[in-house]
Design a protein around this motif. Structure first.
Motif, PDB file in Angstrom:
ATOM      1  N   LEU A 160       0.875  -1.115   0.018  1.00 19.68           N
ATOM      2  CA  LEU A 160       0.099   0.149   0.147  1.00 19.68           C
ATOM      3  C   LEU A 160       0.857   1.281   0.148  1.00 19.68           C
ATOM      4  CD1 LEU A 160      -3.144   0.506   1.968  1.00 19.68           C
ATOM      5  CD2 LEU A 160      -1.407   2.479   2.149  1.00 19.68           C
ATOM      6  N   LEU A 161       1.782   1.392   0.794  1.00 18.64           N
ATOM      7  CA  LEU A 161       2.701   2.398   0.828  1.00 18.64           C
ATOM      8  C   LEU A 161       3.559   2.583  -0.507  1.00 18.64           C
ATOM      9  CD1 LEU A 161       4.201   1.754   4.549  1.00 18.64           C
ATOM     10  CD2 LEU A 161       2.904   3.689   3.746  1.00 18.64           C
ATOM     11  N   ASN A 162       3.688   1.805  -1.183  1.00 19.58           N
ATOM     12  CA  ASN A 162       4.416   1.790  -2.447  1.00 19.58           C
ATOM     13  C   ASN A 162       3.435   2.319  -3.486  1.00 19.58           C
ATOM     14  OD1 ASN A 162       7.082   1.434  -1.921  1.00 19.58           O
ATOM     15  ND2 ASN A 162       6.617  -0.924  -2.159  1.00 19.58           N
ATOM     16  N   SER A 163       2.133   2.156  -3.346  1.00 15.19           N
ATOM     17  CA  SER A 163       1.099   2.580  -4.429  1.00 15.19           C
ATOM     18  C   SER A 163       0.664   3.820  -4.364  1.00 15.19           C
ATOM     19  CB  SER A 163       0.017   1.548  -4.296  1.00 15.19           C
ATOM     20  OG  SER A 163      -0.757   1.738  -3.040  1.00 15.19           O
ATOM     21  N   HIS A 164       0.933   4.453  -3.249  1.00 17.50           N
ATOM     22  CA  HIS A 164       0.350   5.706  -3.031  1.00 17.50           C
ATOM     23  C   HIS A 164       0.899   7.000  -3.752  1.00 17.50           C
ATOM     24  CE1 HIS A 164      -0.095   9.544  -0.533  1.00 17.50           C
ATOM     25  NE2 HIS A 164      -1.585   9.086  -0.434  1.00 17.50           N
ATOM     26  N   ASP A 165       2.116   6.716  -4.544  1.00 12.64           N
ATOM     27  CA  ASP A 165       2.587   7.516  -5.391  1.00 12.64           C
ATOM     28  C   ASP A 165       1.592   7.951  -6.691  1.00 12.64           C
ATOM     29  OD1 ASP A 165       5.016   7.536  -4.248  1.00 12.64           O
ATOM     30  OD2 ASP A 165       5.877   6.477  -5.804  1.00 12.64           O
ATOM     31  N   ASN A 166       0.799   7.065  -7.166  1.00 12.16           N
ATOM     32  CA  ASN A 166      -0.205   7.170  -8.162  1.00 12.16           C
ATOM     33  C   ASN A 166      -1.172   8.346  -7.709  1.00 12.16           C
ATOM     34  OD1 ASN A 166       1.288   5.135  -9.137  1.00 12.16           O
ATOM     35  ND2 ASN A 166      -0.406   3.827  -8.660  1.00 12.16           N
ATOM     36  N   LEU A 167      -1.658   8.506  -6.515  1.00 10.55           N
ATOM     37  CA  LEU A 167      -2.563   9.389  -5.929  1.00 10.55           C
ATOM     38  C   LEU A 167      -1.960  10.810  -6.184  1.00 10.55           C
ATOM     39  CD1 LEU A 167      -5.186   9.578  -4.758  1.00 10.55           C
ATOM     40  CD2 LEU A 167      -4.291   9.711  -2.508  1.00 10.55           C
ATOM     41  N   ASP A 168      -0.798  11.141  -5.907  1.00 11.96           N
ATOM     42  CA  ASP A 168      -0.162  12.376  -6.013  1.00 11.96           C
ATOM     43  C   ASP A 168      -0.028  12.768  -7.459  1.00 11.96           C
ATOM     44  OD1 ASP A 168       0.369  12.320  -3.333  1.00 11.96           O
ATOM     45  OD2 ASP A 168       2.276  11.471  -3.644  1.00 11.96           O
ATOM     46  N   GLU A 169       0.269  11.629  -8.224  1.00 17.56           N
ATOM     47  CA  GLU A 169       0.433  11.956  -9.757  1.00 17.56           C
ATOM     48  C   GLU A 169      -1.068  12.291 -10.495  1.00 17.56           C
ATOM     49  OE1 GLU A 169       2.004   8.317 -11.388  1.00 17.56           O
ATOM     50  OE2 GLU A 169       3.962   8.659 -10.720  1.00 17.56           O
ATOM     51  N   GLU A 170      -1.996  11.734  -9.896  1.00 16.72           N
ATOM     52  CA  GLU A 170      -3.499  12.112 -10.366  1.00 16.72           C
ATOM     53  C   GLU A 170      -3.731  13.447  -9.993  1.00 16.72           C
ATOM     54  OE1 GLU A 170      -6.186  10.092 -11.674  1.00 16.72           O
ATOM     55  OE2 GLU A 170      -4.877   9.097 -12.376  1.00 16.72           O
TER      56      GLU A 170
END
Lengths: 233, 299
Positions: A160-170
């Motif tokens: 989960l901690l790794n996947s969070h980057d995508n939210l910032d990109e969005e």
């Protein structure tokens, strides 16, 4: 790799930790529901849902107080150490995140009221597009964080901690698009400010979800990974 | 264009943070990963300034192997707590440090316990000065059936630490003051030591121990027979004494170990399972057996 809270020779302690864990998960479920309903109210312009969210906000606050009380009792009576201590410290911290998640949901609902409950025209669907995208992302993250918390699973927390980057990109992409809309037609600016505020709330929901995962890491491994990115800057 | 750049600024900040975040999601596996079956000592057994250096200490009571290959340093000016269930060997180990096991006929100790370049198990070593250098306080206060004054003066006198009565008086007063007992007993120095309360008797025993200038004090459950007030006084005393002495304490109270010690060692069925700073042992123990014991999972 998961951790377990039961197994004490004095079983009453197991019961107390179980009760605390259940209270935490109930509160997490409630705030998840609040976030989902807030988004729904926004997307489907359902103002009656907003009333429900506001009413349930006090329920979230009451749960926070009740959990804090349970934690104080356990600390006073059991003097927990090692994994029990880590779990209780993490629960005590993450309850604040849960309460703030509830606040963000209420904030989104409040913005929905200002957007739809006035004599001006409603924002067009293309302006709301990013909220739908980021909202879905934030909800998925939050759901995953709560499930990770339920399972106390280190691998899931790490994922989960790794996947969070995508939210910032969005968020950044959305910000760029909305900037273009403002430049195209300055009359959109009122709506867009509100939409950016909602997007920001959704980003915070993602951040809180990430915090929940960080606490799971602390509970299971004893590793405090908070603020790591700031230290490395 | 300038406006556009300004609006996009929050996003730029996020971008910077995102780049750094990739490094951080490398999480180590749980610390308590050493399985129950592992009997090798986990953690750092050495210290920078050792006072006593124990290597591969084994103790046998007849055919029973009570302590297996214990290697650990006792540091200068440290309080180290030995914890573990009954029969785990912690008291046996403590008694090895000043050869109290000599009094048990069937007991055999192997391995080396080095202090000042000498193995204290060496048969040429006289145990009387050794036990002055490494003093001991027991579970039950055991003052001599003599006056308060004589309880303290006895040791310095037989070890020849005082040339005359004035010096002896000074040692008695200093020892009583260091243990915080002076104000309580200064008018009762000629009364029997056994007339004091339990907590006072235990502090009298500690005063008796420090009167002969020890370097290490061994404490075998020194507070188990005392009330919380007397316990707090002893713990405060230990905290003060550790500036001059090394203290090894065996205790069944995990909270006491957590409160007073700098390092903690966990014993289990004759094996030294884990050694670490007290903070580490009580927050993130590495061995599953340590964690189960300190968290109260004895199943």
């Amino acid at each position: 790799m998961a951790t377990r809270l039961e197994g004490h020779t004095f079983r009453r302690f197991d019961g107390e930790l179980y009760r605390l864990n259940t209270e935490i998960l109930q509160m997490a479920d409630l705030v998840y529901d609040q976030v989902q309903m807030a988004l729904e109210s926004f997307q489907q312009q359902k103002l009656d849902i907003i009333r429900v969210i506001t009413e349930r906000e006090s329920q979230v606050d009451a749960m926070e107080k009740s959990i804090d009380n349970t934690i104080t009792e356990i600390l006073a009576k059991r003097c927990p150490v090692a994994r029990d201590l880590r779990a209780i410290m993490a629960f005590s911290k993450l309850v604040t995140d849960l309460e703030r998640l509830g606040d963000e949901a209420a904030k989104i609902a409040h913005i929905a009221t200002t957007l739809y409950n006035n004599e001006h025209s409603n924002p067009s669907n293309y302006l709301l597009r990013d909220i739908t995208g980021i909202g879905k992302f934030a909800c998925t993250l939050l759901k995953e964080a709560i499930e990770t918390l339920d399972a106390l699973d280190l691998e899931r927390a790490e994922k989960l901690l790794n996947s969070h980057d995508n939210l910032d990109e969005e968020f950044q992409a959305g910000l760029r698009r909305l900037t273009t809309y403002v430049l195209e037609d300055a009359r959109n600016v009122g709506h867009i400010i509100n939409i950016v505020l909602v997007m920001k709330s959704l980003i915070r929901i993602g951040e809180h979800a990430r915090n929940l995962a960080e606490y799971v890491v602390y509970m299971v491994s004893g590793e405090d990974i908070r603020h790591t990115e700031i230290e490395q800057t | 264009m300038t406006d556009n750049a300004k609006i996009a600024q929050p996003g730029n900040q996020l971008e910077r943070r995102r780049g750094d975040r990739r490094k951080y999601a490398r999480i180590h596996l749980s610390r308590a990963t050493v399985s129950r079956d592992n009997r090798q000592t986990v953690g750092k057994v050495t210290v920078a300034d050792p006072r006593i250096h124990c290597t591969d200490v084994n103790v046998f009571y007849g055919g029973k192997h009570a302590l297996r290959n214990v290697t650990i340093d006792i540091g200068c000016q440290e309080i180290i707590a030995m914890i573990g269930p009954s029969g785990c060997g912690k008291s046996t180990f403590l008694r090895c440090l000043n050869r109290m096991n000599d009094t048990i006929e069937c007991c055999r100790v192997t391995g080396s316990i080095m202090m000042d370049g000498q193995d204290i198990n060496d048969k040429s070593i006289d145990v009387v000065p050794l036990r002055a250098k490494i003093g001991m306080v027991f579970q039950k206060p055991n003052p001599f059936p003599k006056s308060v004054y004589e309880n303290i003066a006895f040791g310095p006198r037989i070890h020849g630490l005082a040339k005359n009565k004035v010096e002896l008086d000074e040692i008695v007063v200093t020892s009583l003051k260091r243990t915080g007992l002076w104000e309580e007993v200064k008018d009762r120095l000629d009364q029997p030591g056994t007339s004091l309360s339990g907590g006072q008797q235990q502090r009298l025993c500690i005063a008796r121990t420090i009167a002969v200038n020890p370097e290490v004090i061994l404490m075998d459950e020194p507070c188990s027979a005392l009330d919380p007030i007397a316990t707090a006084k002893i713990e405060e005393l230990m905290d003060q004494l550790c500036t001059d002495y090394s203290i090894v304490i065996v205790t069944h109270s995990m909270q006491q170990a957590a409160r007073v010690s700098h390092r903690t060692a966990y014993f289990h069925l004759g094996d030294l399972i884990e050694v670490g700073t007290t903070e580490q042992i009580f927050t993130t123990p590495a061995h599953q057996l340590t964690e189960d014991y300190i968290t109260g999972r004895f199943g």
